[in-house]
Design a protein around this motif. Structure first.
Motif, mmCIF file in Angstrom:
data_model
loop_
_atom_site.group_PDB
_atom_site.id
_atom_site.type_symbol
_atom_site.label_atom_id
_atom_site.label_comp_id
_atom_site.label_asym_id
_atom_site.label_seq_id
_atom_site.Cartn_x
_atom_site.Cartn_y
_atom_site.Cartn_z
ATOM 1 N N LEU A 26 0.846 -1.200 0.155
ATOM 2 C CA LEU A 26 -0.031 0.047 0.198
ATOM 3 C C LEU A 26 0.798 1.237 0.038
ATOM 4 O O LEU A 26 0.372 2.399 -0.339
ATOM 5 N N GLY A 27 2.113 1.193 0.104
ATOM 6 C CA GLY A 27 3.087 2.376 0.153
ATOM 7 C C GLY A 27 2.764 2.833 1.669
ATOM 8 O O GLY A 27 3.162 4.193 1.696
ATOM 9 N N TRP A 28 2.377 2.237 2.413
ATOM 10 C CA TRP A 28 2.180 2.764 4.062
ATOM 11 C C TRP A 28 3.254 2.257 4.980
ATOM 12 O O TRP A 28 4.237 1.918 4.487
ATOM 13 N N SER A 29 3.121 2.420 6.167
ATOM 14 C CA SER A 29 3.889 1.942 7.271
ATOM 15 C C SER A 29 3.140 0.796 8.245
ATOM 16 O O SER A 29 2.323 0.923 8.429
ATOM 17 N N ALA A 30 4.084 -0.013 8.532
ATOM 18 C CA ALA A 30 3.554 -0.784 9.591
ATOM 19 C C ALA A 30 4.099 -0.440 11.004
ATOM 20 O O ALA A 30 5.217 -0.228 11.227
ATOM 21 N N TYR A 31 3.183 -0.497 11.656
ATOM 22 C CA TYR A 31 3.402 0.002 13.259
ATOM 23 C C TYR A 31 3.004 -1.247 14.093
ATOM 24 O O TYR A 31 2.002 -2.123 13.766
ATOM 25 N N SER A 32 3.808 -1.307 15.324
ATOM 26 C CA SER A 32 3.844 -2.482 16.190
ATOM 27 C C SER A 32 3.306 -1.899 17.563
ATOM 28 O O SER A 32 4.270 -2.042 18.551
ATOM 29 N N PRO A 33 2.044 -1.428 17.756
ATOM 30 C CA PRO A 33 1.996 -0.776 19.193
ATOM 31 C C PRO A 33 1.560 -2.031 20.209
ATOM 32 O O PRO A 33 1.535 -1.397 21.401
ATOM 33 N N GLY A 34 1.592 -2.984 19.929
ATOM 34 C CA GLY A 34 1.234 -4.193 20.678
ATOM 35 C C GLY A 34 1.276 -5.396 20.023
ATOM 36 O O GLY A 34 2.265 -5.661 19.210
ATOM 37 N N VAL A 35 0.487 -6.255 20.221
ATOM 38 C CA VAL A 35 0.566 -7.453 19.603
ATOM 39 C C VAL A 35 0.288 -7.587 18.375
ATOM 40 O O VAL A 35 0.921 -8.360 17.319
ATOM 41 N N THR A 36 -0.443 -6.592 17.620
ATOM 42 C CA THR A 36 -0.961 -6.617 16.356
ATOM 43 C C THR A 36 0.170 -5.610 15.735
ATOM 44 O O THR A 36 0.781 -5.006 16.188
ATOM 45 N N THR A 37 -0.192 -5.707 14.266
ATOM 46 C CA THR A 37 0.635 -4.896 13.161
ATOM 47 C C THR A 37 -0.334 -3.955 12.600
ATOM 48 O O THR A 37 -1.147 -4.719 11.908
ATOM 49 N N TYR A 38 -0.133 -2.917 12.843
ATOM 50 C CA TYR A 38 -1.150 -1.757 12.349
ATOM 51 C C TYR A 38 -0.588 -1.201 11.159
ATOM 52 O O TYR A 38 0.766 -0.760 11.160
ATOM 53 N N VAL A 39 -1.287 -1.170 10.110
ATOM 54 C CA VAL A 39 -0.529 -0.807 8.866
ATOM 55 C C VAL A 39 -1.457 0.491 8.413
ATOM 56 O O VAL A 39 -2.772 0.462 8.140
ATOM 57 N N GLY A 40 -0.837 1.797 8.265
ATOM 58 C CA GLY A 40 -1.384 2.899 8.014
ATOM 59 C C GLY A 40 -0.534 3.835 7.252
ATOM 60 O O GLY A 40 0.612 3.600 6.942
ATOM 61 N N PRO A 41 -1.261 4.961 6.978
ATOM 62 C CA PRO A 41 -0.242 6.043 6.145
ATOM 63 C C PRO A 41 0.773 6.286 6.876
ATOM 64 O O PRO A 41 1.062 6.464 7.887
ATOM 65 N N VAL A 42 1.955 6.746 5.935
ATOM 66 C CA VAL A 42 3.260 7.102 6.385
ATOM 67 C C VAL A 42 3.163 8.333 7.007
ATOM 68 O O VAL A 42 2.513 9.220 7.057
ATOM 69 N N GLY A 43 4.094 8.611 8.251
ATOM 70 C CA GLY A 43 4.029 9.940 8.938
ATOM 71 C C GLY A 43 3.788 9.581 10.382
ATOM 72 O O GLY A 43 3.780 10.736 11.217
ATOM 73 N N GLY A 44 3.787 8.624 10.917
ATOM 74 C CA GLY A 44 3.553 8.367 12.274
ATOM 75 C C GLY A 44 2.241 7.856 12.575
ATOM 76 O O GLY A 44 1.202 7.964 11.710
ATOM 77 N N LEU A 45 1.970 6.970 13.659
ATOM 78 C CA LEU A 45 0.835 6.437 13.934
ATOM 79 C C LEU A 45 -0.254 7.349 14.521
ATOM 80 O O LEU A 45 -0.371 7.968 15.124
#
Length: 246
Positions: A26-45
């Protein structure tokens, strides 16, 4: 009171790897704030994202079965060259061709590294402003019945409904579409992919859940235990969760 779709929840054996795949796709970023991996737009969660329906990959011990998922993502492209480049890039990332009875169609059907199907669409004017996800697509038996339930369940606008499909989009006219497509498939296994809905700040989650039950939703026990979200199924058995408002 109202609910809004905020995430597409994908179950995976290796949540981090599948999350990284979708971030690259998707051209986004992967964030791991906990057990799950959240994929959202680039630029910070940012959660919930004010525009996009994002992806949350949840690790589970069970692999995907051979059954086709009833929910999948359609990815947008802007030209034939972009479609070809995206398909090639996705294959290099680990996607594989998928055959779901599509026949000779202008879009390309692929599966992510754990077999979750998705489509790379040919350029379509309707999806030019959606971002990388053109639509979240749900297989169903009765699009008109789904339009009635989901039209009451959430605050998105119903753009079109026929015997073959129902189409929603955010009332703000931003982000992806939510489409219910008539298919002959029936549910045979628990949903590997589902929607997560969120109340607005200040709304009562318990009241929202009661409202959904009155519309025809049923409680769903997935072994989730004592969690802050509520698992439900719509009248055709599609799983979804109502999250606790932030």
């Amino acid at each position: 009171m109202a609910l809004r779709p905020v995430m597409v929840n994908i179950k995976a054996l290796d949540g981090s790897a599948v999350g990284r795949f979708w971030a690259e796709a998707l051209g986004w970023s992967a964030y791991s704030p906990g057990v799950t991996t959240y994929v959202g737009p680039v630029g910070g969660l940012v959660w919930p994202d004010p525009v996009f329906v994002c992806v949350d990959v949840v690790p589970v011990p069970e692999p995907k079965t051979t059954a086709k998922n009833r929910v999948h993502l359609d990815l947008a492209t802007t030209s034939a060259a972009h479609q070809a480049e995206l398909v090639a890039r996705l294959k290099a990332l680990g996607a594989t061709p998928a055959h779901v009875g599509q026949g000779d169609v202008p879009w390309t059907v692929l599966a992510d590294p754990e077999g979750n199907e998705f489509c790379v669409l040919e350029p379509r004017d309707i999806y030019r402003d959606t971002g990388p996800i053109a639509a979240v697509v749900v297989d169903c038996a009765d699009p008109q019945a789904m339009a009635r339930f989901w039209g009451e369940a959430m605050d998105w606008t119903l753009h079109e409904v026929t015997d073959e499909h129902a189409v929603f989009r955010s009332a703000k006219g931003v982000g992806p579409y939510l489409e219910f497509l008539r298919t002959p498939d029936v549910r045979t296994v628990p949903d590997r992919v589902h929607l997560d809905l969120l109340p607005y700040p200040g709304d009562d989650k318990a009241a929202e859940v009661d409202r959904l039950r009155a519309l025809g939703a049923t409680d769903l026990d997935l072994g989730q235990g004592d969690v802050p979200w509520t698992c439900l199924a719509d009248p055709e058995g599609h799983e979804f969760c109502v999250l606790a408002p932030s």
